[in-house]
Write a protein that holds these residues in place. Structure first.
Motif, PDB file in Angstrom:
ATOM      1  N   ASN A 226       0.833  -1.207   0.000  1.00  0.00           N
ATOM      2  CA  ASN A 226       0.000   0.000   0.000  1.00  0.00           C
ATOM      3  C   ASN A 226       0.867   1.257   0.000  1.00  0.00           C
ATOM      4  OD1 ASN A 226      -2.748  -0.792  -0.113  1.00  0.00           O
ATOM      5  ND2 ASN A 226      -2.694  -1.441   2.029  1.00  0.00           N
ATOM      6  N   TYR A 227       1.945   1.223   0.769  1.00  0.00           N
ATOM      7  CA  TYR A 227       2.854   2.377   0.805  1.00  0.00           C
ATOM      8  C   TYR A 227       3.469   2.611  -0.572  1.00  0.00           C
ATOM      9  CZ  TYR A 227       6.616   5.546   2.061  1.00  0.00           C
ATOM     10  OH  TYR A 227       7.448   6.636   2.108  1.00  0.00           O
ATOM     11  N   MET A 228       3.924   1.541  -1.211  1.00  0.00           N
ATOM     12  CA  MET A 228       4.536   1.666  -2.535  1.00  0.00           C
ATOM     13  C   MET A 228       3.553   2.279  -3.535  1.00  0.00           C
ATOM     14  SD  MET A 228       6.529  -2.043  -2.613  1.00  0.00           S
ATOM     15  CE  MET A 228       7.369  -1.854  -4.209  1.00  0.00           C
ATOM     16  N   GLY A 388       2.740  -9.371  -8.904  1.00  0.00           N
ATOM     17  CA  GLY A 388       1.720  -8.719  -8.082  1.00  0.00           C
ATOM     18  C   GLY A 388       2.051  -7.263  -7.809  1.00  0.00           C
ATOM     19  N   ILE A 389       3.295  -6.979  -7.481  1.00  0.00           N
ATOM     20  CA  ILE A 389       3.728  -5.597  -7.225  1.00  0.00           C
ATOM     21  C   ILE A 389       3.546  -4.743  -8.471  1.00  0.00           C
ATOM     22  CG2 ILE A 389       5.758  -4.150  -6.750  1.00  0.00           C
ATOM     23  CD1 ILE A 389       6.728  -6.443  -4.892  1.00  0.00           C
ATOM     24  N   GLN A 390       3.954  -5.278  -9.622  1.00  0.00           N
ATOM     25  CA  GLN A 390       3.841  -4.528 -10.863  1.00  0.00           C
ATOM     26  C   GLN A 390       2.372  -4.224 -11.204  1.00  0.00           C
ATOM     27  OE1 GLN A 390       6.009  -2.806 -14.198  1.00  0.00           O
ATOM     28  NE2 GLN A 390       6.655  -3.580 -12.213  1.00  0.00           N
ATOM     29  N   GLU A 391       1.496  -5.200 -11.031  1.00  0.00           N
ATOM     30  CA  GLU A 391       0.064  -5.003 -11.328  1.00  0.00           C
ATOM     31  C   GLU A 391      -0.544  -3.959 -10.401  1.00  0.00           C
ATOM     32  OE1 GLU A 391      -1.701  -8.861 -11.160  1.00  0.00           O
ATOM     33  OE2 GLU A 391      -0.879  -9.494 -13.105  1.00  0.00           O
ATOM     34  N   ALA A 392      -0.125  -3.957  -9.144  1.00  0.00           N
ATOM     35  CA  ALA A 392      -0.641  -2.962  -8.195  1.00  0.00           C
ATOM     36  C   ALA A 392      -0.152  -1.561  -8.552  1.00  0.00           C
ATOM     37  CB  ALA A 392      -0.230  -3.330  -6.771  1.00  0.00           C
ATOM     38  N   LEU A 393       1.128  -1.436  -8.938  1.00  0.00           N
ATOM     39  CA  LEU A 393       1.674  -0.132  -9.313  1.00  0.00           C
ATOM     40  C   LEU A 393       0.999   0.416 -10.563  1.00  0.00           C
ATOM     41  CD1 LEU A 393       5.520  -0.736  -8.793  1.00  0.00           C
ATOM     42  CD2 LEU A 393       4.014   0.649  -7.350  1.00  0.00           C
ATOM     43  N   LEU A 394       0.670  -0.467 -11.488  1.00  0.00           N
ATOM     44  CA  LEU A 394       0.045  -0.050 -12.752  1.00  0.00           C
ATOM     45  C   LEU A 394      -1.467   0.081 -12.622  1.00  0.00           C
ATOM     46  CD1 LEU A 394       2.087  -2.274 -15.245  1.00  0.00           C
ATOM     47  CD2 LEU A 394       2.387   0.157 -14.771  1.00  0.00           C
ATOM     48  N   ASP A 395      -1.981  -0.126 -11.411  1.00  0.00           N
ATOM     49  CA  ASP A 395      -3.414  -0.011 -11.132  1.00  0.00           C
ATOM     50  C   ASP A 395      -4.237  -1.049 -11.900  1.00  0.00           C
ATOM     51  OD1 ASP A 395      -5.311   1.140  -9.536  1.00  0.00           O
ATOM     52  OD2 ASP A 395      -5.805   2.764 -10.923  1.00  0.00           O
ATOM     53  N   GLN A 396      -3.597  -2.173 -12.184  1.00  0.00           N
ATOM     54  CA  GLN A 396      -4.317  -3.265 -12.845  1.00  0.00           C
ATOM     55  C   GLN A 396      -4.992  -4.165 -11.820  1.00  0.00           C
ATOM     56  OE1 GLN A 396      -1.128  -5.112 -15.011  1.00  0.00           O
ATOM     57  NE2 GLN A 396      -1.133  -3.583 -16.654  1.00  0.00           N
ATOM     58  N   SER A 397      -4.615  -3.963 -10.566  1.00  0.00           N
ATOM     59  CA  SER A 397      -5.173  -4.754  -9.482  1.00  0.00           C
ATOM     60  C   SER A 397      -4.997  -3.981  -8.184  1.00  0.00           C
ATOM     61  CB  SER A 397      -4.441  -6.102  -9.402  1.00  0.00           C
ATOM     62  OG  SER A 397      -4.931  -6.880  -8.344  1.00  0.00           O
ATOM     63  N   SER A 398      -5.884  -4.191  -7.225  1.00  0.00           N
ATOM     64  CA  SER A 398      -5.699  -3.561  -5.912  1.00  0.00           C
ATOM     65  C   SER A 398      -4.554  -4.270  -5.200  1.00  0.00           C
ATOM     66  CB  SER A 398      -6.976  -3.689  -5.081  1.00  0.00           C
ATOM     67  OG  SER A 398      -7.187  -5.049  -4.719  1.00  0.00           O
ATOM     68  N   PRO A 399      -3.887  -3.603  -4.252  1.00  0.00           N
ATOM     69  CA  PRO A 399      -2.825  -4.275  -3.503  1.00  0.00           C
ATOM     70  C   PRO A 399      -3.309  -5.571  -2.847  1.00  0.00           C
ATOM     71  CG  PRO A 399      -2.685  -1.918  -3.138  1.00  0.00           C
ATOM     72  CD  PRO A 399      -3.948  -2.148  -3.914  1.00  0.00           C
TER      73      PRO A 399
END
Length: 412
Positions: A226-228, A388-399
């Protein structure tokens, strides 16, 4: 006359025999190293030259690959039945390498001087289930680097002590128009992102595994991602961080394009090199921050070791080479890009000279190093987390969903 001919023939035969024999029996070792971070290629070649000069009967062929290719190159060579005698390995691989018999158990080769002189935390780099599969060589964690001049212009008197404070200081620098994106991270879909994530997991008191099963998808593990994501979306972090590796972060920072950067030890002296850095003399370094109420500092164990492969035909010479490369004398002579594994080195003025600030940070950070998960299936787990980290950063998935999927795809 016949006697003299026979004598001449005997002499000629002996002479030919002497000429045909080599001056000494030469052993050739093949060694695999990393071409980024920590010791430079020039450092490794100079160390090796010193070894071969002291051991003229041993020749060492050196091969350098980017970190991203180190694991697979080692495993593929092993599968083909040979290739390397000595390999550099990450702290995350001993479990896998032990399970698959890639490295020789060298527990019995460790001398009392090694046991007593090397920092206890360094040994965790090469250990699995009570055995040692090499010698620690690169002792490393990620530090928070900062540009002293930019902080001063922003009216900031000291670097952040918490991750929340880092965000606040970055926002202030952005608002004052000093930099558009003050923070640089290495968040490419690679192991680099896992190292930054682990640093934050340690700050938030999270766990990777519990009873052998994924536990990073809740509590501190979720707080870290979430912080990232918040930092990335807020605009204070360089948007290219999602594609950066550590060398990209170094270039951005030493070009004066970042006020803050998370990176390994080696960046300190390179960013202070007037020949290639625009911020030489302005580089500050402190342990990575903590989280109020949970931690004072944070750190990832990014150490690496040197091991003898099980396919080596020259294990004794390979160990001799490793013992030389990891010796206190060798490490003290090359302490500018990687700090020594030996406790006594930190009292040596030749080691501390011109990097007192780094040594001060290291004494705190190296004692707080948090491990990435120890499992023979680490590669699968890491790949799932990277995605998972990449998808969250790209807003393709929630954290939450990204980490849940990573846990399901981890192979555990």
């Amino acid at each position: 006359m016949l006697k003299s001919i026979n004598t001449a023939l005997l002499g000629a035969t002996l002479l030919l025999g002497i000429q045909a024999m080599p001056a000494y029996a030469e052993t050739t070792l093949n060694a695999l190293f990393m071409a980024q971070a920590a010791y430079s290629e020039a450092d490794v070649r100079a160390m090796t030259d010193a070894f071969t000069k002291a051991n003229p009967d041993v020749k060492v062929n050196l091969e350098f690959v980017p970190y991203e290719g180190l694991h697979d190159k080692t495993v593929l060579a092993q599968g083909s039945g040979g290739g390397y005698d000595v390999v550099l390995f990450d702290v995350i691989w001993p479990a896998e390498y032990a399970a698959n018999k890639v490295l020789v158990d060298v527990t019995d080769r460790i001398t009392p001087e090694m046991k007593d002189g090397i920092l206890p935390g360094a040994w965790t780099t090469v250990e699995y289930e009570g055995k040692r599969y090499g010698m620690p060589w690169i002792l490393d964690t990620k530090y928070l680097f900062y540009n002293k001049e930019i902080l001063e212009k922003a009216g900031i008197s000291e670097p952040p002590k918490t991750w929340a404070e880092l965000q606040d200081q970055a926002k202030l620098i952005k608002e004052k128009g000093l930099l558009e994106n003050p923070i640089a991270w290495s968040w490419a879909q690679a192991e680099a992102a896992i190292c930054d994530y682990t640093t934050l997991v340690s700050a938030y008191g999270g766990k990777f595994l519990e009873d052998g099963k994924p536990a990073f998808q809740t509590d501190g593990g979720l707080d870290a991602l979430n912080y990232m994501v918040d930092s990335y979306k807020s605009g204070v972090s360089n948007p290219n961080s999602k594609e950066f590796l550590e060398e990209d972060v170094r270039r951005v920072f030493q070009n004066g394009e970042a006020a803050f950067a998370l990176n390994w030890t080696y960046m300190y002296n390179l960013a202070n090199d007037e020949k290639e850095s625009k911020v030489a003399g302005k580089v500050g370094v402190v342990p990575a921050p903590g989280v109020e109420g949970k931690s004072e500092v944070s750190a990832v164990n990014g150490s690496m070791g040197l091991g003898v492969t099980t396919t080596s035909k020259h294990p004794d010479e390979a160990w001799k080479y490793i013992a030389f490369m990891t010796s206190q004398e060798t490490q003290n002579a090359y302490a500018k890009l990687s700090l020594p594994i030996w406790a006594a080195s930190y009292e040596d003025p030749d080691v501390t000279k011109d990097q007192e600030e780094l040594i001060k940070a290291a004494k705190v950070a190296l004692a707080a190093m948090y491990p990435r998960p120890t499992t023979p299936k680490y590669q699968e787990l890491s790949a799932a987390l990277q995605q998972g980290i990449q998808e969250a950063l790209l807003d393709q998935s929630s954290p939450e969903d990204a980490l849940k999927a990573a846990a399901e795809n981890s192979g555990l």
